[in-house]
Structure formats: structure tokens, C-alpha cells
Design a protein around this motif. Sequence first.
Motif, PDB file in Angstrom:
ATOM      1  N   PHE A   1       0.854  -1.178   0.000  1.00  0.00           N
ATOM      2  CA  PHE A   1       0.000   0.000   0.000  1.00  0.00           C
ATOM      3  C   PHE A   1       0.896   1.235   0.000  1.00  0.00           C
ATOM      4  O   PHE A   1       2.048   1.186   0.421  1.00  0.00           O
ATOM      5  CB  PHE A   1      -0.889   0.032   1.253  1.00  0.00           C
ATOM      6  CG  PHE A   1      -1.970  -1.008   1.264  1.00  0.00           C
ATOM      7  CD1 PHE A   1      -3.093  -0.859   0.460  1.00  0.00           C
ATOM      8  CD2 PHE A   1      -1.866  -2.118   2.083  1.00  0.00           C
ATOM      9  CE1 PHE A   1      -4.100  -1.808   0.476  1.00  0.00           C
ATOM     10  CE2 PHE A   1      -2.868  -3.068   2.103  1.00  0.00           C
ATOM     11  CZ  PHE A   1      -3.980  -2.912   1.292  1.00  0.00           C
ATOM     12  N   ALA A   2       0.370   2.355  -0.436  1.00  0.00           N
ATOM     13  CA  ALA A   2       1.139   3.601  -0.475  1.00  0.00           C
ATOM     14  C   ALA A   2       1.637   3.991   0.914  1.00  0.00           C
ATOM     15  O   ALA A   2       2.749   4.506   1.060  1.00  0.00           O
ATOM     16  CB  ALA A   2       0.293   4.726  -1.077  1.00  0.00           C
ATOM     17  N   THR A   3       0.854   3.721   1.930  1.00  0.00           N
ATOM     18  CA  THR A   3       1.246   4.065   3.293  1.00  0.00           C
ATOM     19  C   THR A   3       2.475   3.271   3.726  1.00  0.00           C
ATOM     20  O   THR A   3       3.381   3.815   4.369  1.00  0.00           O
ATOM     21  CB  THR A   3       0.082   3.800   4.263  1.00  0.00           C
ATOM     22  OG1 THR A   3      -1.048   4.561   3.835  1.00  0.00           O
ATOM     23  CG2 THR A   3       0.432   4.166   5.683  1.00  0.00           C
ATOM     24  N   THR A   4       2.534   1.996   3.372  1.00  0.00           N
ATOM     25  CA  THR A   4       3.688   1.174   3.717  1.00  0.00           C
ATOM     26  C   THR A   4       4.925   1.668   2.977  1.00  0.00           C
ATOM     27  O   THR A   4       6.015   1.734   3.547  1.00  0.00           O
ATOM     28  CB  THR A   4       3.424  -0.306   3.380  1.00  0.00           C
ATOM     29  OG1 THR A   4       2.203  -0.704   3.992  1.00  0.00           O
ATOM     30  CG2 THR A   4       4.551  -1.191   3.874  1.00  0.00           C
ATOM     31  N   THR A   5       4.754   2.042   1.730  1.00  0.00           N
ATOM     32  CA  THR A   5       5.864   2.593   0.952  1.00  0.00           C
ATOM     33  C   THR A   5       6.383   3.861   1.615  1.00  0.00           C
ATOM     34  O   THR A   5       7.595   4.068   1.739  1.00  0.00           O
ATOM     35  CB  THR A   5       5.424   2.881  -0.497  1.00  0.00           C
ATOM     36  OG1 THR A   5       4.979   1.655  -1.082  1.00  0.00           O
ATOM     37  CG2 THR A   5       6.545   3.468  -1.317  1.00  0.00           C
ATOM     38  N   ARG A   6       5.487   4.710   2.071  1.00  0.00           N
ATOM     39  CA  ARG A   6       5.871   5.958   2.736  1.00  0.00           C
ATOM     40  C   ARG A   6       6.592   5.669   4.050  1.00  0.00           C
ATOM     41  O   ARG A   6       7.601   6.301   4.369  1.00  0.00           O
ATOM     42  CB  ARG A   6       4.632   6.831   2.979  1.00  0.00           C
ATOM     43  CG  ARG A   6       4.914   8.102   3.702  1.00  0.00           C
ATOM     44  CD  ARG A   6       5.678   9.100   2.826  1.00  0.00           C
ATOM     45  NE  ARG A   6       5.925  10.306   3.601  1.00  0.00           N
ATOM     46  CZ  ARG A   6       7.134  10.809   3.829  1.00  0.00           C
ATOM     47  NH1 ARG A   6       8.195  10.268   3.305  1.00  0.00           N
ATOM     48  NH2 ARG A   6       7.279  11.888   4.572  1.00  0.00           N
TER      49      ARG A   6
END
Length: 71
Positions: free
Chosen positions: A38-43
Motif C-alpha cells: 500500500f502507499a502508506t507502507t511505501t511511505r
Amino acid sequence: MDRIYTNHRHGERRIHVEIAENEIADLLDDLSPDTAWFATTTRLRQILHDAHEAFTNDRRNDAHEADISRT
């Protein structure tokens, strides 16, 4: 991760986790690059990576200051 704070305000529920410098590399190892995140994990991984780099620079500067203070 000894200190974890929670915010229970309506509409602003979140956690604040203090991550010790020595735990960052372990977390980065566990979060090895993967395109299915997910984008949050990438961030989060990017934040950890940036912190790891900053602490590496801090350790390098600390060592340098210790060396020059001996002279």
C-alpha cells in the motif's frame, strides 16, 4: 519501540511510535522492497530509510568530533 502513544480524539485517532535507532535497520530488512505494498507502507519505508541515512551521518559526525577532540 518502548514508547507508544495513542491519540483518541474523535476524527484524529492515531498512534505515535518511538523507534530506536538500532531498530530501524531491522525494520528495513523486514520491509524489503516489494511492489505490492500500500502507499502508506511505501511511505513508512521511505521514512525509515531517510532516518537510517540521517543517523548514519550523525554517527559519522560524532566519530569525527570525537577524533578531533582528542588532539
